[in-house]
Scaffold this motif. Structure first.
Motif, PDB file in Angstrom:
ATOM      1  N   GLY A 187       0.781  -1.231   0.000  1.00  0.00           N
ATOM      2  CA  GLY A 187       0.000   0.000   0.000  1.00  0.00           C
ATOM      3  C   GLY A 187       0.813   1.282   0.000  1.00  0.00           C
ATOM      4  N   ASP A 188       0.089   2.376   0.180  1.00  0.00           N
ATOM      5  CA  ASP A 188       0.708   3.704   0.149  1.00  0.00           C
ATOM      6  C   ASP A 188       1.253   4.104   1.517  1.00  0.00           C
ATOM      7  N   LYS A 189       0.536   3.719   2.580  1.00  0.00           N
ATOM      8  CA  LYS A 189       0.956   4.079   3.926  1.00  0.00           C
ATOM      9  C   LYS A 189       2.034   3.098   4.389  1.00  0.00           C
ATOM     10  N   THR A 190       3.144   3.615   4.839  1.00  0.00           N
ATOM     11  CA  THR A 190       4.249   2.762   5.269  1.00  0.00           C
ATOM     12  C   THR A 190       3.889   2.023   6.547  1.00  0.00           C
ATOM     13  N   ILE A 191       4.072   0.704   6.529  1.00  0.00           N
ATOM     14  CA  ILE A 191       3.915  -0.110   7.729  1.00  0.00           C
ATOM     15  C   ILE A 191       5.309  -0.334   8.294  1.00  0.00           C
ATOM     16  N   LYS A 192       5.551   0.137   9.512  1.00  0.00           N
ATOM     17  CA  LYS A 192       6.863  -0.034  10.146  1.00  0.00           C
ATOM     18  C   LYS A 192       6.957  -1.438  10.720  1.00  0.00           C
ATOM     19  N   THR A 193       7.891  -2.224  10.197  1.00  0.00           N
ATOM     20  CA  THR A 193       7.961  -3.636  10.567  1.00  0.00           C
ATOM     21  C   THR A 193       9.101  -3.912  11.547  1.00  0.00           C
ATOM     22  N   GLY A 194       8.839  -4.856  12.445  1.00  0.00           N
ATOM     23  CA  GLY A 194       9.867  -5.424  13.308  1.00  0.00           C
ATOM     24  C   GLY A 194       9.938  -6.905  13.025  1.00  0.00           C
ATOM     25  N   LEU A 195      11.146  -7.452  12.925  1.00  0.00           N
ATOM     26  CA  LEU A 195      11.319  -8.877  12.611  1.00  0.00           C
ATOM     27  C   LEU A 195      12.350  -9.470  13.565  1.00  0.00           C
ATOM     28  N   TYR A 196      11.955 -10.557  14.245  1.00  0.00           N
ATOM     29  CA  TYR A 196      12.863 -11.247  15.173  1.00  0.00           C
ATOM     30  C   TYR A 196      13.029 -12.681  14.709  1.00  0.00           C
ATOM     31  N   THR A 197      14.265 -13.055  14.354  1.00  0.00           N
ATOM     32  CA  THR A 197      14.546 -14.390  13.834  1.00  0.00           C
ATOM     33  C   THR A 197      15.829 -14.931  14.466  1.00  0.00           C
ATOM     34  N   SER A 198      16.097 -16.187  14.227  1.00  0.00           N
ATOM     35  CA  SER A 198      17.353 -16.795  14.683  1.00  0.00           C
ATOM     36  C   SER A 198      17.673 -17.993  13.788  1.00  0.00           C
ATOM     37  N   PRO A 199      18.979 -18.390  13.732  1.00  0.00           N
ATOM     38  CA  PRO A 199      20.116 -17.667  14.291  1.00  0.00           C
ATOM     39  C   PRO A 199      20.541 -16.541  13.353  1.00  0.00           C
ATOM     40  N   HIS A 200      21.665 -15.899  13.661  1.00  0.00           N
ATOM     41  CA  HIS A 200      22.206 -14.884  12.758  1.00  0.00           C
ATOM     42  C   HIS A 200      23.315 -15.496  11.923  1.00  0.00           C
ATOM     43  N   LEU A 201      23.692 -14.792  10.874  1.00  0.00           N
ATOM     44  CA  LEU A 201      24.795 -15.255  10.025  1.00  0.00           C
ATOM     45  C   LEU A 201      26.131 -14.698  10.507  1.00  0.00           C
ATOM     46  N   MET A 202      26.263 -13.377  10.516  1.00  0.00           N
ATOM     47  CA  MET A 202      27.572 -12.774  10.824  1.00  0.00           C
ATOM     48  C   MET A 202      27.563 -11.916  12.081  1.00  0.00           C
ATOM     49  N   GLU A 203      26.491 -11.169  12.317  1.00  0.00           N
ATOM     50  CA  GLU A 203      26.414 -10.341  13.514  1.00  0.00           C
ATOM     51  C   GLU A 203      25.067 -10.552  14.190  1.00  0.00           C
ATOM     52  N   VAL A 204      25.098 -10.583  15.510  1.00  0.00           N
ATOM     53  CA  VAL A 204      23.902 -10.912  16.274  1.00  0.00           C
ATOM     54  C   VAL A 204      22.767  -9.916  16.036  1.00  0.00           C
ATOM     55  N   ARG A 205      23.111  -8.688  15.666  1.00  0.00           N
ATOM     56  CA  ARG A 205      22.068  -7.676  15.443  1.00  0.00           C
ATOM     57  C   ARG A 205      21.171  -8.006  14.254  1.00  0.00           C
ATOM     58  N   GLU A 206      21.601  -8.950  13.408  1.00  0.00           N
ATOM     59  CA  GLU A 206      20.748  -9.378  12.290  1.00  0.00           C
ATOM     60  C   GLU A 206      19.435  -9.994  12.786  1.00  0.00           C
ATOM     61  N   ARG A 207      19.433 -10.495  14.008  1.00  0.00           N
ATOM     62  CA  ARG A 207      18.240 -11.165  14.540  1.00  0.00           C
ATOM     63  C   ARG A 207      17.089 -10.188  14.789  1.00  0.00           C
ATOM     64  N   ILE A 208      17.416  -8.925  14.969  1.00  0.00           N
ATOM     65  CA  ILE A 208      16.393  -7.908  15.270  1.00  0.00           C
ATOM     66  C   ILE A 208      16.438  -6.866  14.164  1.00  0.00           C
ATOM     67  N   ARG A 209      15.405  -6.827  13.352  1.00  0.00           N
ATOM     68  CA  ARG A 209      15.372  -5.951  12.177  1.00  0.00           C
ATOM     69  C   ARG A 209      14.213  -4.966  12.266  1.00  0.00           C
ATOM     70  N   ILE A 210      14.470  -3.767  11.811  1.00  0.00           N
ATOM     71  CA  ILE A 210      13.431  -2.746  11.668  1.00  0.00           C
ATOM     72  C   ILE A 210      13.344  -2.401  10.187  1.00  0.00           C
ATOM     73  N   ASN A 211      12.146  -2.508   9.638  1.00  0.00           N
ATOM     74  CA  ASN A 211      11.941  -2.255   8.198  1.00  0.00           C
ATOM     75  C   ASN A 211      12.904  -3.063   7.333  1.00  0.00           C
TER      76      ASN A 211
END
Length: 490
Positions: free
Chosen positions: A80-104
């Motif tokens: 759609g036109d209105k931006t949906i701000k997404t949060g994504l929490y997954t595991s494991p990570h590949l190279m850096e642990v911060r990959e597990r927590i994503r914004i947009n």
């Protein structure tokens, strides 16, 4: 600050000896796990009900749950036109642990990770009880904190292990729950039959919260249906997209199996948009909504069905897939067979780089790869532990205390023997095979560099122009290889 945060986080890992004791005692999935997790959440300043306004999507499964989450996130972010701000929490990570927590869709920055990490750490310290949750539990508390502070419109949560007793399952009111393909994995914790595993996975269902599932074997589906009824919801089974339904739409994630993950993600997004935004997506079940095409085609999930050619190593095509169960390695084998055939560079040599973590069955995991040997002809198979560097040390984010120290490389030598055995069985005769056991990922990458130079220069008269390398068996291995290669965080 980020390095300090990673060091403190690594100190929360369960060591291998403790994990072995848990496995031998019959597993760690216990009824106290959720209450313990709730206690940590409360000490960090939240109640589980505080997360209801994150409009959560909760996803479990044995294989494909991470891909399903990535597809779901991409669909909503691109809708759609209105931006949906997404949060994504997954595991494991590949190279850096911060990959597990994503914004947009992007990993949070090192600075933001450190900021929020120490906020949670200090809250736990100041609660009067200095104890800390284990590694995965801490990251789960951290993810909830990040999503609340960043005020996301939707939080997509991938279950870590199982479902019923998983750290993510302290939530009360997700918008929708999903189950990707079931298979046999983590048997010491979840059970050794598909029914037992399905019971655990179905534990994420919530009363009056829609639940959807990919098509499953009868044994698993019957248990999921029973769990849904017991908990007070209904389960809708979502068939995989047909080629007719997809039409000209190309799913952004590689592999034939993604038609099932994409269909599941689509079903969850339709429910989410209707319940949260109050909009009904038109079209019948099984169709690809036009509004979702951009999200489906632009989805990316590093380390899974990923093909890479680096400018500094132009004569190598890297094929990365973190498959780590028999079923997912079978899918990986078929993907590589097709993808390597399309990656034409004249005469090609093929290498396999393999590692598996934990007490997994080497014969069962290598059999699907051995089955394609007569077609793809791996010229060499390399077996290495997931230790990052030749100095016998890990990159900070890749420290793994859950794996046993194996200085004599017994596991890798066993895997090499399994490979020779499985290829012999697949071809109906003993076959001479080249195998190499190396002590680290850096050793392996250096070995490959030397191999490529040797084969594409000295053997130039034979017309060898290119080398294809399949890296599989463990996401820890894939992440380690990409770290040694100097890949960017994606």
């Amino acid at each position: 600050m980020f390095i300090d945060a990673v060091d403190k986080l690594n100190g929360l890992q369960t060591n291998f000896a403790v994990l072995e004791a848990v496995r031998k005692s019959g597993g760690s999935a216990n009824k106290n796990a959720l209450q313990e997790m709730i206690d940590f959440v409360e000490r960090s300043g939240y109640q589980p009900k505080d997360f209801d306004d994150l409009n959560m999507i909760h996803v479990t499964g044995t294989k494909g749950k991470g891909s399903t989450c990535a597809l779901t996130e991409s669909i909503l972010r691109n809708y759609g036109d209105k931006t949906i701000k997404t949060g994504l929490y997954t595991s494991p990570h590949l190279m850096e642990v911060r990959e597990r927590i994503r914004i947009n869709g992007a990993p949070i920055s090192q600075d933001l990770f450190a900021k929020y990490f120490f906020e949670v750490w200090d809250r736990l310290d100041s609660s009067g009880d200095k104890s800390k949750p284990g590694y995965f539990r801490f990251l789960t508390v951290l993810a909830f904190h990040v999503f609340k502070q960043e005020k996301v419109d939707v939080a997509i949560l991938e279950v870590g292990v199982g479902g019923a007793y998983d750290s993510t399952n302290i939530i009360n009111q997700p918008v929708v729950c999903g189950v990707a393909a079931l298979g046999i994995d983590h048997v010491s914790v979840l059970g050794s039959t598909l029914g037992e595993i399905a019971w655990n996975k179905g534990g994420i269902f919530k009363n009056n919260v829609p639940a959807v599932s990919s098509e499953q074997p009868t044994e698993g589906l019957d248990v999921l249906q029973s769990r849904a009824k017991e908990i007070g919801t209904s389960l809708q089974v979502i068939p995989a997209f047909t080629s007719q339904a997809l039409g000209t739409t190309t799913i952004g994630l590689a592999g034939k199996h993604q038609v099932a993950n994409a269909a599941l993600a689509t079903a969850m997004c339709k429910i989410w948009i209707e319940k949260v935004l109050g909009k009904k997506i038109q079209g019948s079940t099984g169709d690809v909504p036009q509004e979702f095409v951009r999200g489906l085609t632009s989805a990316r999930w590093p380390g899974r069905g990923q093909i890479m050619v680096r400018e500094d190593k132009p004569k190598i095509t890297w094929f990365f897939d973190g498959a780590h169960t028999t079923e997912s390695i079978r899918v990986c084998a078929e993907w590589f067979k097709d993808a390597s055939r399309k990656d034409t560079h004249g005469s090609v040599k093929k290498l396999l780089v393999f590692n598996c973590t934990g007490p997994r069955d080497g014969d069962a995991l290598l059999q699907p790869l051995a089955a394609i040997q007569s077609t793809v002809h791996f010229d060499q198979a390399i077996f290495t532990p997931a230790i990052t560097f030749a100095s016998n040390t890990y990159k900070g984010d890749l420290v793994n205390n859950n794996a046993p120290l194996d200085l004599e490389l017994k596991t890798q030598k066993t895997l090499a023997a399994c490979w020779v055995k499985q290829v012999g069985l697949a071809q109906g005769q003993e076959t001479a095979l080249e195998t190499t056991v190396l002590p680290s990922i850096e050793h392996s990458v250096n070995w490959i560099d030397d191999y490529v130079k040797r084969e594409t220069t000295a053997a130039a008269a034979e017309g060898v122009e290119h080398v294809q390398v399949l890296v599989t068996g463990s996401l820890h291995l894939v992440g380690g290889v990409q770290s040694v290669l100097g890949c960017d965080i994606a």
